[in-house]
Design a protein around this motif. Sequence first.
Motif, PDB file in Angstrom:
ATOM      1  N   UNK A  17       0.807  -1.225   0.000  1.00 22.58           N
ATOM      2  CA  UNK A  17       0.000   0.000   0.000  1.00 22.58           C
ATOM      3  C   UNK A  17       0.827   1.255   0.000  1.00 22.58           C
ATOM      4  N   UNK A  18       2.062   1.194  -0.495  1.00 21.74           N
ATOM      5  CA  UNK A  18       2.945   2.363  -0.489  1.00 21.74           C
ATOM      6  C   UNK A  18       2.447   3.469  -1.385  1.00 21.74           C
ATOM      7  N   UNK A  19       1.977   3.120  -2.591  1.00 22.90           N
ATOM      8  CA  UNK A  19       1.479   4.126  -3.536  1.00 22.90           C
ATOM      9  C   UNK A  19       0.219   4.806  -2.999  1.00 22.90           C
ATOM     10  N   UNK A  20      -0.655   4.002  -2.426  1.00 21.91           N
ATOM     11  CA  UNK A  20      -1.913   4.542  -1.887  1.00 21.91           C
ATOM     12  C   UNK A  20      -1.645   5.490  -0.718  1.00 21.91           C
ATOM     13  N   UNK A  21      -0.705   5.116   0.136  1.00 20.41           N
ATOM     14  CA  UNK A  21      -0.370   5.963   1.289  1.00 20.41           C
ATOM     15  C   UNK A  21       0.272   7.268   0.828  1.00 20.41           C
ATOM     16  N   UNK A  22       1.108   7.202  -0.213  1.00 14.67           N
ATOM     17  CA  UNK A  22       1.764   8.418  -0.716  1.00 14.67           C
ATOM     18  C   UNK A  22       0.746   9.367  -1.341  1.00 14.67           C
ATOM     19  N   UNK A  23      -0.203   8.813  -2.109  1.00 13.01           N
ATOM     20  CA  UNK A  23      -1.234   9.651  -2.731  1.00 13.01           C
ATOM     21  C   UNK A  23      -2.110  10.331  -1.665  1.00 13.01           C
ATOM     22  N   UNK A  24      -2.422   9.562  -0.633  1.00 12.64           N
ATOM     23  CA  UNK A  24      -3.239  10.127   0.462  1.00 12.64           C
ATOM     24  C   UNK A  24      -2.492  11.244   1.172  1.00 12.64           C
ATOM     25  N   UNK A  25      -1.168  11.108   1.289  1.00 16.77           N
ATOM     26  CA  UNK A  25      -0.354  12.101   2.000  1.00 16.77           C
ATOM     27  C   UNK A  25      -0.237  13.394   1.202  1.00 16.77           C
ATOM     28  N   UNK A  73       1.094  10.395 -14.086  1.00 20.44           N
ATOM     29  CA  UNK A  73       2.465  10.389 -13.540  1.00 20.44           C
ATOM     30  C   UNK A  73       2.469   9.983 -12.074  1.00 20.44           C
ATOM     31  N   UNK A  74       1.496  10.477 -11.321  1.00 16.75           N
ATOM     32  CA  UNK A  74       1.414  10.103  -9.904  1.00 16.75           C
ATOM     33  C   UNK A  74       1.116   8.612  -9.754  1.00 16.75           C
ATOM     34  N   UNK A  75       0.280   8.070 -10.636  1.00 16.47           N
ATOM     35  CA  UNK A  75      -0.052   6.643 -10.580  1.00 16.47           C
ATOM     36  C   UNK A  75       1.137   5.765 -10.919  1.00 16.47           C
ATOM     37  N   UNK A  76       2.152   6.323 -11.613  1.00 15.55           N
ATOM     38  CA  UNK A  76       3.349   5.557 -11.982  1.00 15.55           C
ATOM     39  C   UNK A  76       4.536   5.912 -11.091  1.00 15.55           C
ATOM     40  N   UNK A  77       4.255   6.264  -9.854  1.00 16.62           N
ATOM     41  CA  UNK A  77       5.260   6.454  -8.795  1.00 16.62           C
ATOM     42  C   UNK A  77       6.185   7.643  -9.034  1.00 16.62           C
ATOM     43  N   UNK A  78       5.784   8.599  -9.877  1.00 11.80           N
ATOM     44  CA  UNK A  78       6.594   9.810 -10.062  1.00 11.80           C
ATOM     45  C   UNK A  78       6.337  10.729  -8.866  1.00 11.80           C
ATOM     46  N   UNK A  79       7.385  11.273  -8.231  1.00 13.71           N
ATOM     47  CA  UNK A  79       7.168  12.160  -7.075  1.00 13.71           C
ATOM     48  C   UNK A  79       6.337  13.394  -7.448  1.00 13.71           C
ATOM     49  N   UNK A  80       5.583  13.929  -6.461  1.00 14.90           N
ATOM     50  CA  UNK A  80       4.702  15.068  -6.731  1.00 14.90           C
ATOM     51  C   UNK A  80       5.499  16.298  -7.175  1.00 14.90           C
ATOM     52  N   UNK A  81       6.707  16.491  -6.625  1.00 12.79           N
ATOM     53  CA  UNK A  81       7.523  17.662  -6.969  1.00 12.79           C
ATOM     54  C   UNK A  81       7.853  17.690  -8.461  1.00 12.79           C
ATOM     55  N   UNK A  82       8.046  16.493  -9.067  1.00 13.94           N
ATOM     56  CA  UNK A  82       8.339  16.423 -10.492  1.00 13.94           C
ATOM     57  C   UNK A  82       7.056  16.401 -11.321  1.00 13.94           C
ATOM     58  N   UNK A  83       6.033  15.686 -10.845  1.00 13.78           N
ATOM     59  CA  UNK A  83       4.792  15.538 -11.617  1.00 13.78           C
ATOM     60  C   UNK A  83       4.050  16.860 -11.765  1.00 13.78           C
ATOM     61  N   UNK A  84       4.154  17.761 -10.778  1.00 13.42           N
ATOM     62  CA  UNK A  84       3.409  19.026 -10.823  1.00 13.42           C
ATOM     63  C   UNK A  84       3.950  19.956 -11.914  1.00 13.42           C
TER      64      UNK A  84
END
Length: 332
Positions: A17-25, A73-84
């Motif tokens: 659940x790492x991806x789900x936890x990161x998206x929630x954060x 991009x977020x769904x493919x584990x790209x960090x938010x700082x880069x995806x934005x």
Amino acid sequence: MEGAQVRPRRQSQRSAGGEEAYLKQCWPLVQKALGDVFISATLDLIEGSITVNTTKKTFDPYAILRARDLIKLLARSVPFEQAVRILEDDMACDIIKIGTLVRNRERFVKRRQRLIGPKGSTLKALELLTSCYVMVQGSTVSALGPYSGLKEVRKVVLDTMKNIHPIYNIKTLMIKRELANDPELRTQSWERFLPNFRHKSLSKRKQPKKKTVKKEYTPFPPPQPESKIDKELATGEFFLRESEKRRQKMNEIKAKQAEALSKRQEQRQKAFIPPKEKPAVKKSKAATGENKIDIQAIKEKVKKAKSKKLGAPPVNPETPSAKDGKRKKVKS
């Protein structure tokens, strides 16, 4: 286009659940970034989906597509700082699917690791040369950057999956970067400066040891071989009587027997033939001259020996005056 919906990859959800936890954060930051362009977003953790929609205040028609790419991009584990960064102008993203390019799983893993390089050095060099952010995750490669850089990234990734080492393309990109800085060469063709890497086939097809040469094709059949009767007619044996034929055969047999007998006798006589002796070696005159005795030298040695006195000389002989002095001392 009112809304776009993207489901995060199941592969990333499986990893504890790492991806789900990161998206929630980071979801509040995503909502804030999309709120600046007047796009609403909803995260459904139960269904496992993210939905983006336009609002009444949305003025940019392309904003919804940028929001969709942000979710991808977020769904493919790209960090938010880069995806934005996808929300900025002159920015685009490219998701390259490499899972189906190689059939063998082991070969696919090796080539994917070749793209990353030791400690990510090859990927870092590619990012510096193309000004793009590249992330290899699972069976996809996510790239984010300008359009010209994304084109080069796609070419390098696809060539690597075709068993072409990325170092060749990186070397070509480095040369192009140096040529672009020269104002005189901008309008000229760069083909003479770029290296031409040809694929060399190391293994050659094995050639057979014995090669059969095909005969020239002729429509006519080969001539029919002569029969025994034809041969007898040509030599005249056909017209001879039976008694004469037998006599000829007997003569041929006797001739063969005589030839074999003579060969056998020659073979037996070889054992009685004596071998050739080697000629005796004569002594040279120089060797006989060296053995002569020098008589004159011997005579001179004998004369010298006669002139010398025989016997050993006395050891420390005392003088007569010394003996007389000793006697006088004893008397006194």
